[in-house]
Design a protein around this motif. Structure first.
Motif, short mmCIF file in Angstrom:
data_model
loop_
_atom_site.label_atom_id
_atom_site.label_comp_id
_atom_site.label_asym_id
_atom_site.label_seq_id
_atom_site.Cartn_x
_atom_site.Cartn_y
_atom_site.Cartn_z
N ARG A 1 38.12 6.71 -34.84
CA ARG A 1 39.58 6.81 -35.01
C ARG A 1 40.17 5.46 -35.44
O ARG A 1 41.10 5.42 -36.25
CB ARG A 1 40.22 7.31 -33.73
N GLU A 2 39.63 4.38 -34.90
CA GLU A 2 40.09 3.05 -35.32
C GLU A 2 39.77 2.82 -36.80
O GLU A 2 40.58 2.24 -37.52
CB GLU A 2 39.45 1.96 -34.46
N LEU A 3 38.60 3.26 -37.23
CA LEU A 3 38.23 3.14 -38.64
C LEU A 3 39.17 3.94 -39.53
O LEU A 3 39.58 3.47 -40.60
CB LEU A 3 36.79 3.61 -38.86
N GLU A 4 39.52 5.13 -39.09
CA GLU A 4 40.45 5.96 -39.87
C GLU A 4 41.82 5.29 -39.97
O GLU A 4 42.43 5.28 -41.04
CB GLU A 4 40.57 7.35 -39.23
N GLU A 5 42.28 4.72 -38.86
CA GLU A 5 43.58 4.04 -38.87
C GLU A 5 43.54 2.80 -39.75
O GLU A 5 44.48 2.51 -40.49
CB GLU A 5 44.01 3.68 -37.45
N THR A 6 42.44 2.08 -39.71
CA THR A 6 42.29 0.88 -40.53
C THR A 6 42.28 1.27 -42.02
O THR A 6 42.91 0.59 -42.84
CB THR A 6 41.01 0.12 -40.15
N ALA A 7 41.58 2.34 -42.35
CA ALA A 7 41.56 2.81 -43.74
C ALA A 7 42.96 3.20 -44.20
O ALA A 7 43.36 2.90 -45.34
CB ALA A 7 40.60 3.98 -43.89
N SER A 8 43.71 3.84 -43.33
CA SER A 8 45.09 4.22 -43.65
C SER A 8 45.95 2.98 -43.87
O SER A 8 46.74 2.92 -44.82
CB SER A 8 45.66 5.07 -42.51
N PHE A 9 45.76 1.99 -43.02
CA PHE A 9 46.50 0.72 -43.13
C PHE A 9 46.19 0.05 -44.47
O PHE A 9 47.10 -0.38 -45.20
CB PHE A 9 46.13 -0.17 -41.95
N ILE A 10 44.92 -0.02 -44.82
CA ILE A 10 44.50 -0.63 -46.09
C ILE A 10 45.12 0.13 -47.26
O ILE A 10 45.64 -0.48 -48.20
CB ILE A 10 42.96 -0.67 -46.19
N SER A 11 45.09 1.43 -47.19
CA SER A 11 45.66 2.25 -48.26
C SER A 11 47.15 1.99 -48.45
O SER A 11 47.63 1.85 -49.58
CB SER A 11 45.42 3.73 -47.94
N GLU A 12 47.86 1.90 -47.35
CA GLU A 12 49.31 1.63 -47.44
C GLU A 12 49.59 0.25 -48.01
O GLU A 12 50.51 0.08 -48.81
CB GLU A 12 49.98 1.78 -46.07
N ILE A 13 48.80 -0.73 -47.62
CA ILE A 13 49.00 -2.08 -48.16
C ILE A 13 48.71 -2.10 -49.66
O ILE A 13 49.47 -2.68 -50.44
CB ILE A 13 48.12 -3.13 -47.43
N GLU A 14 47.62 -1.44 -50.06
CA GLU A 14 47.29 -1.41 -51.48
C GLU A 14 48.39 -0.71 -52.28
O GLU A 14 48.73 -1.15 -53.39
CB GLU A 14 45.95 -0.72 -51.69
N GLU A 15 48.95 0.35 -51.74
CA GLU A 15 50.03 1.06 -52.41
C GLU A 15 51.26 0.15 -52.53
O GLU A 15 51.89 0.07 -53.58
CB GLU A 15 50.38 2.32 -51.62
N HIS A 16 51.58 -0.55 -51.42
CA HIS A 16 52.72 -1.47 -51.44
C HIS A 16 52.49 -2.61 -52.43
O HIS A 16 53.41 -2.99 -53.18
CB HIS A 16 52.96 -2.02 -50.02
N LYS A 17 51.26 -3.13 -52.45
CA LYS A 17 50.90 -4.24 -53.34
C LYS A 17 51.13 -3.84 -54.80
O LYS A 17 51.59 -4.64 -55.61
CB LYS A 17 49.45 -4.64 -53.09
N SER A 18 50.81 -2.59 -55.11
CA SER A 18 50.96 -2.14 -56.50
C SER A 18 52.41 -2.06 -56.95
O SER A 18 52.70 -2.02 -58.15
CB SER A 18 50.28 -0.78 -56.70
N THR A 19 53.34 -2.06 -56.00
CA THR A 19 54.75 -2.02 -56.34
C THR A 19 55.35 -3.40 -56.53
O THR A 19 56.50 -3.52 -56.96
CB THR A 19 55.57 -1.27 -55.27
N LEU A 20 54.59 -4.43 -56.16
CA LEU A 20 55.13 -5.81 -56.27
C LEU A 20 54.96 -6.37 -57.66
O LEU A 20 54.13 -6.08 -58.42
CB LEU A 20 54.46 -6.72 -55.24
#
Length: 137
Positions: A118-137
């Motif tokens: 579950r921690e791995l799943e949450e970490t993957a979700s966190f990474i995905s959100e950061i990458e999505e945010h990064k693409s908007t900068l």
């Protein structure tokens, strides 16, 4: 998907730093999961042999108690009482091993693997959100 306060990451460098941290954590979690899986595998093997040995000792103890009850007082009875004490101690040690390395520990490792997953799943979700945010900068 959880929402993190990503507005605090205002530059690509901020995103990269957060991604580095998250990816390192992800690697640590993957290593932890692998370690728990290997322990679980070993405990699975141990639990069978511990159970078998414990049953054998318990049978031996019960048989010896019957023999002791039928013996008259004397050196033979004393010798068997001493033997019974050693067997009961062996049973105690096996029960401790069962808790630490047998079926109880096996269940604990299963729990730990699920928790890390579950921690791995949450970490993957966190990474995905950061990458999505990064693409908007």
């Amino acid at each position: 998907m959880p929402n993190y306060p990503l507005v605090q990451l205002t530059t690509v460098a901020d995103c990269d730093a957060a991604l580095d941290i998250a990816r390192n954590e992800q690697k640590d979690l993957e290593w932890k999961k692998l370690s728990f899986e290997r322990q679980q595998e070993q405990y699975g093997k141990n639990s069978v042999s511990i159970e078998a040995e414990l049953l054998g000792k318990q049978f031996e103890r019960d048989s010896l108690k019957t023999v002791i009850a039928a013996l008259p007082d004397g050196p033979m009875k004393t010798e068997n009482i001493n033997r019974l004490t050693k067997i009961e101690y062996s049973i105690l040690l096996l029960q401790t091993r069962k808790t630490n390395y047998g079926s109880v520990a096996l269940m604990e490792k299963h729990y730990e693997i699920q928790r890390v997953q579950r921690e791995l799943e949450e970490t993957a979700s966190f990474i995905s959100e950061i990458e999505e945010h990064k693409s908007t900068l």
